[in-house]
Design a protein around this motif. Sequence first.
Motif, short mmCIF file in Angstrom:
data_model
loop_
_atom_site.label_atom_id
_atom_site.label_comp_id
_atom_site.label_asym_id
_atom_site.label_seq_id
_atom_site.Cartn_x
_atom_site.Cartn_y
_atom_site.Cartn_z
N LEU A 13 0.83 -1.21 0.00
CA LEU A 13 0.00 0.00 0.00
C LEU A 13 0.86 1.25 0.00
O LEU A 13 0.59 2.21 -0.73
N ALA A 14 1.90 1.26 0.83
CA ALA A 14 2.78 2.43 0.89
C ALA A 14 3.46 2.69 -0.45
O ALA A 14 3.64 3.84 -0.86
N LEU A 15 3.82 1.63 -1.13
CA LEU A 15 4.50 1.78 -2.43
C LEU A 15 3.54 2.20 -3.54
O LEU A 15 3.89 2.99 -4.42
N ALA A 16 2.33 1.66 -3.49
CA ALA A 16 1.40 1.87 -4.60
C ALA A 16 0.63 3.18 -4.52
O ALA A 16 0.13 3.67 -5.53
N TRP A 17 0.56 3.75 -3.32
CA TRP A 17 -0.30 4.93 -3.14
C TRP A 17 0.47 6.03 -2.44
O TRP A 17 0.78 5.94 -1.27
N ALA A 18 0.77 7.07 -3.16
CA ALA A 18 1.42 8.24 -2.57
C ALA A 18 0.33 9.11 -1.96
O ALA A 18 -0.26 9.96 -2.62
N ARG A 19 0.03 8.91 -0.70
CA ARG A 19 -1.12 9.57 -0.11
C ARG A 19 -0.97 11.08 -0.03
O ARG A 19 -1.97 11.80 0.08
N ARG A 20 0.23 11.57 -0.07
CA ARG A 20 0.39 13.03 0.01
C ARG A 20 -0.14 13.74 -1.23
O ARG A 20 -0.39 14.93 -1.23
N ARG A 21 -0.29 12.98 -2.32
CA ARG A 21 -0.76 13.59 -3.55
C ARG A 21 -2.28 13.50 -3.70
O ARG A 21 -2.84 13.91 -4.70
N VAL A 22 -2.93 12.87 -2.73
CA VAL A 22 -4.39 12.73 -2.82
C VAL A 22 -5.05 14.06 -2.51
O VAL A 22 -4.74 14.72 -1.52
N ASP A 23 -5.99 14.42 -3.34
CA ASP A 23 -6.72 15.68 -3.17
C ASP A 23 -7.77 15.50 -2.07
O ASP A 23 -8.70 14.70 -2.22
N PRO A 24 -7.65 16.26 -0.95
CA PRO A 24 -8.63 16.11 0.13
C PRO A 24 -10.05 16.41 -0.32
O PRO A 24 -11.01 15.92 0.27
N GLY A 25 -10.21 17.19 -1.35
CA GLY A 25 -11.55 17.53 -1.80
C GLY A 25 -12.05 16.68 -2.93
O GLY A 25 -13.15 16.89 -3.45
N GLY A 26 -11.26 15.70 -3.37
CA GLY A 26 -11.65 14.86 -4.49
C GLY A 26 -12.59 13.75 -4.08
O GLY A 26 -13.14 13.72 -2.96
N PRO A 27 -12.78 12.78 -4.98
CA PRO A 27 -13.73 11.70 -4.69
C PRO A 27 -13.19 10.62 -3.76
O PRO A 27 -13.95 9.74 -3.34
N ALA A 28 -11.90 10.68 -3.47
CA ALA A 28 -11.29 9.62 -2.66
C ALA A 28 -12.01 9.38 -1.34
O ALA A 28 -12.28 8.23 -0.97
N PRO A 29 -12.34 10.44 -0.54
CA PRO A 29 -13.01 10.18 0.74
C PRO A 29 -14.31 9.40 0.57
O PRO A 29 -14.63 8.52 1.38
N ARG A 30 -15.08 9.70 -0.47
CA ARG A 30 -16.36 9.02 -0.66
C ARG A 30 -16.17 7.56 -1.02
O ARG A 30 -17.02 6.72 -0.71
N LEU A 31 -15.05 7.23 -1.65
CA LEU A 31 -14.76 5.85 -2.01
C LEU A 31 -14.08 5.08 -0.87
O LEU A 31 -14.36 3.90 -0.64
N LEU A 32 -13.20 5.78 -0.16
CA LEU A 32 -12.42 5.11 0.87
C LEU A 32 -13.21 4.85 2.15
O LEU A 32 -12.93 3.89 2.86
N THR A 33 -14.18 5.69 2.44
CA THR A 33 -14.96 5.49 3.67
C THR A 33 -15.70 4.16 3.67
O THR A 33 -15.56 3.37 4.62
N PRO A 34 -16.50 3.83 2.64
CA PRO A 34 -17.15 2.52 2.66
C PRO A 34 -16.15 1.37 2.59
O PRO A 34 -16.39 0.30 3.17
N LEU A 35 -15.04 1.58 1.88
CA LEU A 35 -14.01 0.55 1.83
C LEU A 35 -13.47 0.26 3.23
O LEU A 35 -13.31 -0.90 3.63
#
Length: 664
Positions: A219-241
């Motif tokens: 996970l650490a290698l595949a996902w550079a979390r610092r580049r994730v946009d806090p306002g993007g769709p990621a929170p809506r996808l990651l919360t149910p996950l």
Amino acid sequence: MPRPVGASRDYLPGLDGLRAVAVVAVLAYHLGAPWLPGGLLGVGVFFTLSGFLITSLLLTAVERHGRIDLKDFWLRRARRLLPALAVMLAAVLVATAIVHPDDLPRELRESLAAVLYVNNWTDIVQGDSYFDRFSPPAPLDHLWSLAVEEQFYLLWPLLLIGILALVRGNRKAAAVITALLAAGSFWLMATVATPGFDNTRAYEGTDTRAGGLLVGAVLALAWARRRVDPGGPAPRLLTPLGMVGLAAVVALMATMDDYSIALYRWGFVALSLATLAVVASVAHPATAMSRVLGVAPLRWVGERSYGIYLWHLPVIALLPAGFLEEHPLYRSLVALAMTVAIAALSWAMVEDPIRRHGLRRALLPRRSQQRASHVRRPAPVLLGVALVIAVGAGSIAGAATVHDRRAEAAVPPSATPSTVAASPPSTASSTPTPTPASSPFATPEPSPTATLVAGKTSCASVVHVGDSTSVGLTSDQVLPVEEQIVAQYKRVGIEDVRTDISGARSIVERVNGQPNAREAVAAQVDAGYDGCWVIAQGTNEVANQYVGGVHPLDERIDTIMSTIGTEEPVLWLTVTTLRTQGPYRDAEMKKWNAALADACDRWPNIRVYDWRSEVKDAWFLSDGIHFTTAGYRERGARIADALAVAFPRGGQPSTGCLVGSAAG
């Protein structure tokens, strides 16, 4: 890794909350909580979380400095882990020297292995079992997991440097290689684990447990979390996950147990992937999961989870067996309170000061008044270390002084001699006790030779084959020679008595290279033995089947009987325990008794002594399986008497398959 010193955008409070969930699960497991039989999976959660965090740290170093400073990384890990470990080990050694001085050499060896972080491999090489089904836990049994993590901290940075060099810094490619390594580890675990056997090798091996750590690294290698946009769709996808992942983690903990072969074949894989989903969700600061798991109480526990993990087993292991024994909930609450209190002191007085200022700066006074204002003076820190040692050693030593659980398991307490066992049985009590309604046997027909119970057996010789439930019958530490099983058999007229007894023995499976019961019987047959047999097996047969053994109970009985044949008299024993959970629970034991009842129809030379109907709860040790001195005294005398009931001298064998003893 708790909250970084000073303000940091890298701090993710939800990860501390996940640590809290993991350590609470481990506590529940070691406290025997029936609602969470798979609480040991909390260690697997720690592994995946550690793999993610450590790899993230290493990748951050590459981003900022273009390289990984191995010396700095290893020193930081040592500074974080070793001081608290040293304090705990000191407390355990002090307590051991006070209340268990004979155990001190062993605990010193365990402590040295802990400092070197090789506990897991010393356990495996020495054949020690993490899943010992009978003995209570030892105070340092849990340090195997710290050894696995520290070995990962030592080797993974080197391997990561090599992988990144191989793929020229391509993290996605590095993630693929790491995923393949994780898959190889999980495959090895599934291969090493064997149904029906103790699987400490699969559970504690660095190679077999690396999969969980490497999944976090992927996970650490595949996902550079610092580049994730806090306002993007990621929170809506990651919360149910994350919600699904957390539900899966809890479900696995609630349904798996430590004896299930499924744990090794797919359970740890499922746990690692579920934990990965939670970590991915919590690692994004804008998700609901991050906020839920990041609440203050969970953060507090998570920050102190290392100390809680370090201290919980010494406290649990050394609490006296008699302390609140009739109130297990209160006993668990006391152990929990002691653990949290000591861990809080460890955090405040040892871990936090040292991680903030380093060992040297935390202990030594500073010349500069300005710098001294930010550094703890030596007196409070040294006092804190002494306080933690004193509280820890005092608590567990004081508790252990009351009663030694391990001594109870090894040497059952003495009891007033039983008049039934000490004197010859009378003819007045010759009729076997009627079988309880719960027994699989029908009430036996009255035997025409029942009046001969008080006399002798027709057996001139006997071989007694047994497991750990027979060990006390031949032990000088449990019974005087005149009350041991050899003397009891001679009392009923047997001249040639042979015993072949081995702890943890099964009919089919072999433990630590020792002959199983079938091999023990075959050795006697091959040597030309011709006489009677007493087979005191069954308890381990049921347990081995429960954990995935592939040989049905009736097949196990037939394996012994086909080796003996149909001519020689054979007495089997029914089994029972006081346990209500796990592979040794009494509900499972009834299956063996039913299998013996069925075997009587196939083998005319079988008789079954119904020990189950005669044994009393007071004869059991606290493990609910083995017996006190009084219990073994009764067991030996009654087995001998039952042999005389089944095969009496001067008469025909009993017409009913099920027999009792004279005292029954």
